[in-house]
Design an enzyme around this catalytic site. Structure first.
Site, PDB file in Angstrom:
ATOM      1  N   ARG A 525       0.623  -1.281  -0.076  1.00  9.79           N
ATOM      2  CA  ARG A 525      -0.021  -0.330  -0.048  1.00  9.79           C
ATOM      3  C   ARG A 525       0.548   0.889   0.169  1.00  9.79           C
ATOM      4  O   ARG A 525       2.061   1.440   0.938  1.00  9.79           O
ATOM      5  CB  ARG A 525      -0.970   0.333   1.188  1.00  9.79           C
ATOM      6  CG  ARG A 525      -1.825  -1.128   0.911  1.00  9.79           C
ATOM      7  CD  ARG A 525      -2.746  -0.912   1.956  1.00  9.79           C
ATOM      8  NE  ARG A 525      -2.616  -0.901   3.352  1.00  9.79           N
ATOM      9  CZ  ARG A 525      -3.423   0.107   4.345  1.00  9.79           C
ATOM     10  NH1 ARG A 525      -4.157   0.825   3.607  1.00  9.79           N
ATOM     11  NH2 ARG A 525      -2.423   0.397   6.048  1.00  9.79           N
ATOM     12  N   SER A 586       8.127  -5.066   6.242  1.00 12.19           N
ATOM     13  CA  SER A 586       8.143  -6.039   7.115  1.00 12.19           C
ATOM     14  C   SER A 586       8.735  -7.253   6.868  1.00 12.19           C
ATOM     15  O   SER A 586       8.459  -7.748   6.812  1.00 12.19           O
ATOM     16  CB  SER A 586       6.402  -6.385   6.977  1.00 12.19           C
ATOM     17  OG  SER A 586       5.936  -5.429   6.736  1.00 12.19           O
ATOM     18  N   ASP A 640       6.517  -3.454  10.344  1.00 11.81           N
ATOM     19  CA  ASP A 640       4.963  -3.568  10.441  1.00 11.81           C
ATOM     20  C   ASP A 640       4.562  -3.995  11.706  1.00 11.81           C
ATOM     21  O   ASP A 640       3.337  -3.259  12.177  1.00 11.81           O
ATOM     22  CB  ASP A 640       4.637  -4.672   9.317  1.00 11.81           C
ATOM     23  CG  ASP A 640       4.508  -5.879   9.536  1.00 11.81           C
ATOM     24  OD1 ASP A 640       4.327  -7.218   8.920  1.00 11.81           O
ATOM     25  OD2 ASP A 640       5.352  -6.261  10.483  1.00 11.81           O
TER      26      ASP A 640
HETATM   27  C1  0WK Z   1      -1.289  -5.186   8.006  1.00  6.69           C
HETATM   28  C2  0WK Z   1      -0.385  -3.960   7.591  1.00  6.69           C
HETATM   29  C3  0WK Z   1       0.733  -4.510   7.390  1.00  6.69           C
HETATM   30  C4  0WK Z   1       1.186  -5.721   7.835  1.00  6.69           C
HETATM   31  C5  0WK Z   1       0.399  -6.829   7.105  1.00  6.69           C
HETATM   32  C6  0WK Z   1       0.179  -8.345   7.772  1.00  6.69           C
HETATM   33  O1  0WK Z   1      -0.465  -2.505   7.565  1.00  6.69           O
HETATM   34  O2  0WK Z   1       1.793  -3.284   7.173  1.00  6.69           O
HETATM   35  O3  0WK Z   1       2.201  -6.762   7.541  1.00  6.69           O
HETATM   36  O4  0WK Z   1      -0.975  -5.941   7.459  1.00  6.69           O
HETATM   37  O5  0WK Z   1      -1.021  -8.757   7.865  1.00  6.69           O
HETATM   38  P1  0WK Z   1      -1.168  -9.663   6.217  1.00  6.69           P
HETATM   39  O6  0WK Z   1      -1.229  -9.084   5.313  1.00  6.69           O
HETATM   40  O7  0WK Z   1      -0.265 -10.232   5.998  1.00  6.69           O
HETATM   41  O8  0WK Z   1      -2.379 -10.527   6.243  1.00  6.69           O
HETATM   42  C1  BGC Z   2       8.561 -10.657   8.595  1.00  4.66           C
HETATM   43  C2  BGC Z   2       8.667  -9.585   9.822  1.00  4.66           C
HETATM   44  C3  BGC Z   2       6.953  -9.274   9.579  1.00  4.66           C
HETATM   45  C4  BGC Z   2       6.426 -10.555   9.815  1.00  4.66           C
HETATM   46  C5  BGC Z   2       4.582  -9.844   9.381  1.00  4.66           C
HETATM   47  C6  BGC Z   2       7.910 -12.025   9.413  1.00  4.66           C
HETATM   48  O1  BGC Z   2       7.857 -12.898   8.072  1.00  4.66           O
HETATM   49  O2  BGC Z   2      10.425 -11.423   9.056  1.00  4.66           O
HETATM   50  O3  BGC Z   2       9.806  -8.780   9.941  1.00  4.66           O
HETATM   51  O4  BGC Z   2       7.245  -8.628  10.817  1.00  4.66           O
HETATM   52  O5  BGC Z   2       6.350 -11.152   8.852  1.00  4.66           O
HETATM   53  O6  BGC Z   2       5.005  -9.516   8.563  1.00  4.66           O
END
Ligand code: 0WK
Ligand code: BGC
Length: 897
Positions: A525, A586, A640
């Site tokens: 994003r 992240s 993140d």
């Molecule tokens: C939303 C956050 C972002 C994070 C994500 C993790 O804004 O920084 O990396 O959540 O959740 P995912 O999209 O991997 O399920």
């Molecule tokens: C990364 C982290 C991150 C997490 C959640 C992991 O794979 O090593 O830096 O915070 O995923 O997104």
């Protein structure tokens, strides 16, 4: 109420032959006969309504006709095999059989039958009943040469002895306990069923599947194969399911009050359960004799019968047995039997008396048959409608002394049913062996399912973590944290505990406009964040990063990022402005300053080359140069977890932990500077990015890593890495489930062992399926839909099994997450030397947010593992982009001269 219900049908039913009979007795007789087809149609209509009420989830609890799901979804397929013990609890006796099923279609199983305790009076204490039954079983087995191998037992409850008498208690367990008390340790009670179900199964074994069964004996009841999706209490969407109607209680809500006669009211008031089982009291043989007695009493009162005899005997309850009623109505012997029965009661019946008594008996029994027919017609019409058939052709298994003892009963039942449900052709199949063989088949099916359950539990056992396991994980996490914080041990630590240089959570004084990037989750994003006195406003855009780019070169990746930024600035009309940018990146980075972070390793399927070991802010700036995008001013790069903590910290100052459970998983928290061995300084706190995803990469978690986890890990581009993450996060849970399902198929425990090519495809079982499958109430429907999309034809049992696997995998993930967090909050509590700690966790990630039970399981286990910490979970609404902007705001404020 039912209008003018007198008697064409009755006349036809009773085949009136006593010409010249006086009106009175005819009037009385008329009141006990269900008179016209309209009346019976009306009763049928009400039964249909009552059935629908029982089937519907909304009205089930109030329904009298309970429509109980039996979870039996198929009639026997003839493969059932084994020696089965069947115990049938009947009104007056316990019947014990041993049935050998050969699995050869079981057309003629070898029943060894034995009736025990020809008459028994139900023990006052229901629990004694089980001891009585167990003694019957012991004596039966003593009487036959029964091998000592395990003997499964099916228990048929034919007494209407509602298990509620032992309300809430597990009847199967109670019987097993009683049997164990008899030292019959080789007998296992594996199935409990209603006698109607046993009858349906028994009648189905003669090669003609039976989809309805009727018991018209001491009591009455029925069952039928309903369209499963209509059995709303059972949550099954397709196929069929046997429903035990328990129609004996039809009318307990007053639905039949306008057809109940004063004689029926007398019988009910004098019964052991007044007001209950109203339909059964019109049909069941336990009551017919009583109805006749009350009719006779009424006629005596009218001086129409037994004039000149003392009739006090007629005031004695149960003086007239239904067996006698059945004999009295016999065409040949009836009149003679009537005389003998009445004389035995001390009455001097005239020939006319005997004839009237016979008439009344016929009327009462025929009414029972006609009412049964109205009930059966309701079932048949319901099946025809729910299957959208023009015509329903079905076999109906029938048993019970009334049906067996009076052929005319069956004739009336057949003809009236035909009349009331002309769109159905029902063939009544008298059960030749009661419920015995059918019960044996149901027991064999239950046995097969029980064996399957044991095998499944064995296969899933390594995924079920005990409290001790989780406490050990918590302690291991704590140890690894200490190693990560230690200057000496940091470099080799698996949990790297990376200092972030974020020293505090927002204090609300942050101001300004910022660009923010959020890379590393499901979506990339780009955001513009305006932090003002009255709060924060944001606009954002989601951009896809193709796998080819995430696994291409670093240049391509960062070029792509810059292109997205430029596209966003164009759309947001920000091209002229140079806004400070906060970059949520992240992945594990060694932070060298707020705006300098060296990538240590990729995770979550990223592998862009030329990045590891590089400062990712520099990589971004170089890409901006390549793209001549001069408006880039990166002031902060955060993980993140940190962005999430900051974002939530803006609303809740107690938020000192950030947690991500999404594609990946990780956590950060505010650590005391004195404990951060890798950074100078003793004062205050600093946010530590734990990178707990790598917990266990040193092998400390190998004993909880299962073969399924190993299979998943081996196929990743970072095998052996991010072990903790691979047990918890969204990128891997679907894969763990897929491998378990494949193992279950291989063991013939799922999809009948049929190979499932689609299931061989990596990532075909997405983690979001777990969230859907575990939604309360809709679960099985969803399971089926998902499996259908994967071209997997799942049975009811299959759907339940897939759901169980998903629940097991997601529960483990949540509990492991809790063990990790427990280590963090306990450390913070100890850091602060306080007996109690109250802290907020800012949390984000699709798995945490979308899974129906993950957060609840996590919080439950955390409470158990860290009882001295009160942990509040605050879901981040705007993602960590906002957090990155807040860190940027702090950075800018600090940078101000
Ligand atoms: C939303 C956050 C972002 C994070 C994500 C993790 O804004 O920084 O990396 O959540 O959740 P995912 O999209 O991997 O399920
Ligand atoms: C990364 C982290 C991150 C997490 C959640 C992991 O794979 O090593 O830096 O915070 O995923 O997104």
């Amino acid at each position: 109420s039912i209008a003018g219900h007198s008697c064409p049908l009755y006349a036809r039913l009773l085949g009136r032959d006593c010409s010249g009979r006086t009106l009175q007795s005819a009037d009385v007789v008329d009141t006990v006969a269900p008179w016209s087809t309209d009346t019976l149609q009306e009763v049928k209509g009400r039964m249909l309504q009552a059935m629908r009420k029982g089937l519907s989830r909304q009205t089930h609890a109030q329904a009298n006709v309970r429509m109980l799901p039996t979870y039996i979804c198929s009639t026997p397929d003839g493969t059932e095999k084994g020696d089965i013990l069947v115990v049938e609890l009947c009104q007056s006796h316990v019947r014990t059989l041993r049935v050998t099923l050969l699995g050869d279609g079981n057309q003629s199983p070898q029943p060894g039958c034995w009736v025990m305790g020809s008459s028994w009076s139900p023990p006052t204490m229901p629990l004694q009943l089980f001891d009585f039954i167990a003694q019957c079983v012991r004596q039966f087995l003593a009487g036959i040469s029964s091998p000592q191998h395990r003997l499964p037992l099916g228990f048929v409850n034919g007494t209407g002895f509602s298990c509620s008498d032992v309300e809430g208690k597990d009847v199967v367990q109670l019987l097993q306990l009683a049997i164990n008390k008899q030292e019959l340790h080789h007998v296992d009670v594996v199935a409990l069923m209603n006698d109607t179900v046993g009858t349906m199964m028994t009648c189905s074994m003669r090669g003609e599947p039976c989809e309805v069964a009727l018991i018209v004996g001491t009591g009455t009841n029925s069952c039928f194969m309903a369209e499963a999706q209509q059995v709303e209490m059972a949550e099954e969407i397709s196929g069929k399911m046997c429903v035990n109607t328990e129609w004996g209680c039809f009318g307990d809500d007053g639905t039949l009050s306008d057809i109940l006669t004063p004689y029926d009211q007398h019988v009910d008031q004098e019964s052991s359960n007044p007001g209950e089982k109203r339909f059964e009291k019109l049909v069941g043989s336990l009551y017919l004799g009583e109805i006749v007695r009350h009719v006779l009493t009424a006629l005596v009162a009218e001086k129409v019968l037994f004039t000149g005899s003392s009739v006090a005997i007629l005031r004695t309850k149960d003086v007239l047995k239904t067996q006698q009623v059945l004999e009295i109505i016999d065409k040949e012997e009836g009149m003679a039997k009537a005389r003998r029965a009445l004389e035995a009661l001390g009455l001097q019946p005239s020939e006319q008396d005997c004839c009237r008594v016979q008439q009344i008996c016929r009327a009462v029994v025929s009414r029972a048959a006609a009412l049964c027919a109205a009930g059966l017609a309701a079932i048949l019409s319901h099946m025809c409608q729910s299957r959208e058939l023009e015509r329903l052709v079905v076999n109906v298994g029938v048993d019970g002394e009334l049906y067996r003892g009076y052929t005319r009963f069956g004739e009336i039942l057949q003809s009236v049913t035909g009349l009331l449900a002309p769109e159905c052709t029902a063939t009544l199949l008298p059960s030749v062996d009661g419920t015995g063989q059918g019960a044996a088949v149901v027991t064999a099916v239950a046995l097969r399912l029980a064996a399957q359950r044991r095998e499944v539990d064995q296969l899933l056992a390594p995924l079920r973590l005990s409290r001790a396991d989780l406490e050990r994980v918590q302690a291991l996490m704590r140890r690894e944290m200490e190693l990560g914080l230690g200057l000496e041990s940091h470099a080799s630590a698996s949990v790297r505990m990376l200092p972030t240089y974020v020293r505090g959570t927002p204090d609300g004084t942050e101001r300004g406009e910022f660009l923010a990037l959020d890379l590393g989750g499901t979506n990339f994003r780009v955001l513009v964040v305006r932090v003002a006195q009255d709060g924060i406003r944001m606009a954002s855009e989601i951009y896809v990063i193709p796998t080819a780019v995430t696994q291409g070169t670093g240049e391509e990746l960062f070029n792509h990022i810059i292109e997205c930024i430029m596209d966003f600035q164009l759309k947001q009309n920000l091209m002229e402005q140079v806004l400070p940018l906060g970059f949520t990146f992240s992945f594990p980075c060694q932070q060298l300053g707020l705006d300098k972070a060296v990538l240590l390793s990729w995770t979550k399927g990223f592998s862009a080359s030329g990045c590891v070991g590089q400062d990712v802010v520099q990589l971004l700036r170089e890409a901006a140069q390549r793209k001549q995008h001069l408006g880039l001013k990166v002031v902060a790069v955060v993980n993140d977890t940190v962005g999430t903590m900051m974002s939530c910290g803006y609303d809740d100052p107690k938020c000192e932990i950030g947690l991500i459970v999404g594609t990946g998983t990780n956590a950060c928290y505010m650590e005391e500077m004195r404990n951060v061995g890798t950074v100078e300084g003793e004062q205050g706190r600093m946010c530590i990015n734990m990178e707990w995803g790598a917990f266990g990469d040193n092998g400390c978690l190998d004993d909880i890593f299962t073969d399924f986890d190993r299979l998943v890990d081996e196929k990743t581009i970072n095998a052996g890495k991010q072990r903790f993450e691979k047990l918890i996060s969204g990128m891997y849970l679907g894969e763990i489930v897929r491998h378990i399902l494949l193992a279950l198929v291989e063991k013939q425990l799922l999809f009948r062992g049929k190979p499932c090519p689609k299931l061989q495809t990596r990532d075909i079982f997405q983690t979001k399926f777990l969230s859907t499958i575990e939604i309360d109430g809709l679960a099985l429907r969803q399971v089926r839909a998902i499996l259908q999309d994967l071209e997997l034809q799942a049975s009811f049992e299959d759907s339940l099994l897939v759901q169980k696997v998903c629940q097991t995998v997601s529960l483990r993930a949540a509990q492991l997450c809790a063990a990790g967090l427990a280590a963090v909050v306990e450390k913070m509590r100890e850091n602060r030397g306080s007996a109690q700690l109250a802290v907020t966790v800012g949390v984000d990630g699709t798995l945490y947010k979308m899974h129906p039970r993950f957060s609840q399981h996590l919080q439950q286990m955390l409470r158990d593992l860290a009882p001295n910490c009160t942990v509040t979970f605050l879901q981040s609404e705007d993602g960590s982009g906002k957090g990155a902007a807040l860190v940027a705001a702090v950075a800018c404020r600090r940078a101000e001269p």
